[in-house]
Design a protein around this motif. Structure first.
Motif, PDB file in Angstrom:
ATOM      1  N   THR A 186      20.977  49.680  -2.364  1.00 46.90           N
ATOM      2  CA  THR A 186      21.498  50.559  -1.310  1.00 46.90           C
ATOM      3  C   THR A 186      20.356  51.136  -0.486  1.00 46.90           C
ATOM      4  O   THR A 186      20.575  51.734   0.562  1.00 46.90           O
ATOM      5  N   SER A 187      19.123  50.950  -0.962  1.00 48.91           N
ATOM      6  CA  SER A 187      17.941  51.484  -0.285  1.00 48.91           C
ATOM      7  C   SER A 187      17.384  50.489   0.728  1.00 48.91           C
ATOM      8  O   SER A 187      17.342  49.285   0.458  1.00 48.91           O
ATOM      9  N   PRO A 188      16.923  50.975   1.877  1.00 49.33           N
ATOM     10  CA  PRO A 188      16.290  50.085   2.861  1.00 49.33           C
ATOM     11  C   PRO A 188      14.984  49.488   2.342  1.00 49.33           C
ATOM     12  O   PRO A 188      14.487  48.496   2.883  1.00 49.33           O
ATOM     13  N   ASN A 189      14.441  50.076   1.287  1.00 51.68           N
ATOM     14  CA  ASN A 189      13.180  49.592   0.712  1.00 51.68           C
ATOM     15  C   ASN A 189      13.385  48.535  -0.380  1.00 51.68           C
ATOM     16  O   ASN A 189      12.413  48.030  -0.950  1.00 51.68           O
ATOM     17  N   PHE A 190      14.627  48.217  -0.670  1.00 52.19           N
ATOM     18  CA  PHE A 190      14.938  47.231  -1.710  1.00 52.19           C
ATOM     19  C   PHE A 190      14.346  45.871  -1.342  1.00 52.19           C
ATOM     20  O   PHE A 190      14.549  45.360  -0.241  1.00 52.19           O
ATOM     21  N   ASP A 191      13.594  45.288  -2.284  1.00 53.08           N
ATOM     22  CA  ASP A 191      12.976  43.978  -2.068  1.00 53.08           C
ATOM     23  C   ASP A 191      13.789  42.918  -2.807  1.00 53.08           C
ATOM     24  O   ASP A 191      13.674  42.746  -4.016  1.00 53.08           O
ATOM     25  N   LYS A 192      14.619  42.197  -2.062  1.00 50.54           N
ATOM     26  CA  LYS A 192      15.523  41.221  -2.672  1.00 50.54           C
ATOM     27  C   LYS A 192      14.800  40.006  -3.250  1.00 50.54           C
ATOM     28  O   LYS A 192      15.405  39.191  -3.954  1.00 50.54           O
ATOM     29  N   LYS A 193      13.491  39.896  -2.955  1.00 49.30           N
ATOM     30  CA  LYS A 193      12.715  38.784  -3.499  1.00 49.30           C
ATOM     31  C   LYS A 193      12.008  39.159  -4.802  1.00 49.30           C
ATOM     32  O   LYS A 193      11.390  38.315  -5.447  1.00 49.30           O
ATOM     33  N   LYS A 194      12.075  40.456  -5.156  1.00 47.43           N
ATOM     34  CA  LYS A 194      11.434  40.924  -6.391  1.00 47.43           C
ATOM     35  C   LYS A 194      12.413  41.779  -7.187  1.00 47.43           C
ATOM     36  O   LYS A 194      12.222  42.979  -7.360  1.00 47.43           O
ATOM     37  N   VAL A 195      13.458  41.145  -7.656  1.00 41.93           N
ATOM     38  CA  VAL A 195      14.517  41.862  -8.373  1.00 41.93           C
ATOM     39  C   VAL A 195      14.259  41.842  -9.877  1.00 41.93           C
ATOM     40  O   VAL A 195      13.967  40.797 -10.456  1.00 41.93           O
ATOM     41  N   SER A 196      14.345  42.989 -10.494  1.00 41.04           N
ATOM     42  CA  SER A 196      14.154  43.067 -11.953  1.00 41.04           C
ATOM     43  C   SER A 196      15.497  43.070 -12.682  1.00 41.04           C
ATOM     44  O   SER A 196      15.607  42.553 -13.797  1.00 41.04           O
ATOM     45  N   VAL A 197      16.527  43.659 -12.057  1.00 38.19           N
ATOM     46  CA  VAL A 197      17.878  43.667 -12.631  1.00 38.19           C
ATOM     47  C   VAL A 197      18.883  43.334 -11.535  1.00 38.19           C
ATOM     48  O   VAL A 197      18.894  43.991 -10.484  1.00 38.19           O
ATOM     49  N   TYR A 198      19.683  42.315 -11.762  1.00 36.30           N
ATOM     50  CA  TYR A 198      20.741  41.958 -10.813  1.00 36.30           C
ATOM     51  C   TYR A 198      22.014  42.726 -11.162  1.00 36.30           C
ATOM     52  O   TYR A 198      22.354  42.888 -12.332  1.00 36.30           O
ATOM     53  N   GLY A 199      22.713  43.170 -10.153  1.00 32.95           N
ATOM     54  CA  GLY A 199      23.916  43.963 -10.393  1.00 32.95           C
ATOM     55  C   GLY A 199      25.068  43.154 -10.956  1.00 32.95           C
ATOM     56  O   GLY A 199      25.869  43.663 -11.738  1.00 32.95           O
ATOM     57  N   TYR A 200      25.162  41.883 -10.562  1.00 33.19           N
ATOM     58  CA  TYR A 200      26.289  41.050 -10.967  1.00 33.19           C
ATOM     59  C   TYR A 200      25.836  39.608 -11.098  1.00 33.19           C
ATOM     60  O   TYR A 200      24.958  39.161 -10.350  1.00 33.19           O
TER      61      TYR A 200
END
Length: 434
Positions: A186-200
């Motif tokens: 939900t954050s504009p700073n979220f880095d979708k290329k460096k995800v540690s936990v996926y929501g689903y």
């Protein structure tokens, strides 16, 4: 002299008993159900002296190859756990015993089973199995992650979904998707290329013609239907409702909310959940004990989201026990199948708390067992009382499954779009009947 004659008589009787001893071979795939069925076998043997039940277990990946190879070589088990996706082909090739005359002769109470579970195993007056259990689908959620993200159990139980913006389901998934810097999606700073936990995470990738845990619940709650009725050769895989559902699921990795198809296929969704790499996974009720034993953190089962049609939807699947047509001990095999489908055995299965037995009332008994172990499985009963639909069933199921698996995999790896892939696949599927 009397003692000697008694001894000789006993020896003679023993020889006669030995000569008439019967072994019924039984194969199942779920190792977690094995102990309960061994108990059923022991109870059955006490009631049927001279009959031995030899139970074997083979994992899902090897199971059907074992069955098919056994049909050809003449070494198939006398009785085996059967699946709706497989039995049409077996029946068409005359590999299954028609149980209808035996059921009628022995006056088996088929009304004792939950609605729909018996009928789906019959066709044209023939019956190819007696129901053993049923299952529906739910979400298992890492509640530690949910609480940390400010997501309540009530939020999870009341989720809605749509293919446009994902509804409250996607908003929750965004809160649960976290990058290596600690930012959620939900954050504009979220880095979708460096995800540690996926929501689903969608399980097992493409899943073929059924999408049991992968996409069928989303699609049906969006207004899709597989076919008009069981055995109907016409399918609707090109339905825009399915197209937009698959397109939505395929979009999640690009948003950083799910792992890629390739990673999921190699890692395994259930293992990802246990390793705290994903927060929500859709799974079947048969996995309750797996997560209870392996997920060493607070977790909960919740119902599937309500879709655009205003309802929740779940595939309602029922397994059955069938007899191989090549069995040399058909009479004893039928006694065993009849026992497997009885209250005597299914109450033992219920007390194991692994699955929901097919006989009415036994599922609630299993839920009480699960509750005593600290697991609230009521989400599955909620789903069973929602919109339920049967697995698609038709001749040529293996070919349909391969066509759909290939098409869906192409979409999930980004080689093609959902509309193009599903239109082409639907044409191929519906040509099979010609």
């Amino acid at each position: 002299m009397k003692s000697k004659l008694t001894t000789l008589a006993a020896a003679a009787l023993a020889c006669v008993g030995s000569a008439h001893a019967v072994e019924v071979k039984y194969l199942l795939w779920d190792s977690m159900q094995l102990p309960a069925y061994k108990q059923c076998a022991a109870d059955f043997e006490k009631k049927n002296p001279g009959t031995t039940i030899k139970i074997s277990q083979s994992g899902w990946d090897d199971y059907w190859n074992t069955i098919s190879t056994g049909f050809v070589s003449g070494t198939a088990p006398d009785v085996f756990t059967n699946h709706l996706a497989k039995y049409p082909e077996f029946a068409k090739n005359d590999q299954l015993v028609d149980l209808a005359p035996l059921i009628q002769r022995d006056k088996v109470d088929t009304a004792a089973y939950a609605p729909g579970l018996f009928d789906i195993w019959g066709r044209d007056g023939k019956q190819y199995g007696l129901p053993k259990d049923w299952d529906t689908i739910g979400f298992v959620v890492n509640m530690e992650m949910a609480k940390k993200a400010g997501v309540t159990l009530a939020d999870l139980q009341g989720m809605t979904w749509n293919p446009k913006d994902g509804g409250s389901f996607e908003q929750i998934v965004r809160k649960l998707s976290v990058d290596t810097a600690g930012n959620n999606a939900t954050s504009p700073n979220f880095d979708k290329k460096k995800v540690s936990v996926y929501g689903y995470q969608t399980p097992r990738g493409a899943a073929g013609m059924m999408g049991q845990t992968e996409w069928s619940h989303f699609a049906e709650s969006n207004g899709f239907k597989f076919q008009d009725k069981p055995w109907d050769p016409k399918f609707y895989y090109d339905d825009p409702k399915l197209v937009e559902t698959i397109a939505y699921i395929a979009s999640l990795p690009g948003k950083g909310l799910s792992a890629s198809f390739e990673n999921t296929k190699s890692l395994g969704t259930d293992a990802m959940f246990v390793a705290k790499k994903v927060a929500i996974v859709p799974q079947g009720s048969w996995m309750i004990n797996y997560f209870k034993s392996n997920a060493k953190f607070e977790n909960a089962w919740v119902p599937l989201p309500t879709g655009p049609t205003g309802t929740r939807a779940t595939m309602f699947n029922g397994l059955a026990d069938s007899i191989w047509a090549g069995s040399k001990v058909k009479a004893d095999a039928w006694k065993w199948v009849k026992y497997l489908g009885s209250v005597d055995c299914q109450s033992v299965i219920a007390d194991s708390g692994v699955v929901f037995p097919a006989i009415k009332g036994q599922a609630e008994r299993a839920m009480e067992v699960q509750k005593a172990k600290g697991v609230d499985s009521s989400a599955f009963l909620t789903m069973a009382k929602s919109k339920t639909f049967l697995m698609p069933i038709a001749d040529g199921g293996s070919e349909i499954d391969e066509i759909m698996k290939s098409a869906l995999e192409g979409v999930l790896v980004g080689k093609t779009d959902a509309a193009t892939a599903l239109k082409a696949a639907n044409i191929k599927v519906n040509q099979l009947k010609k």
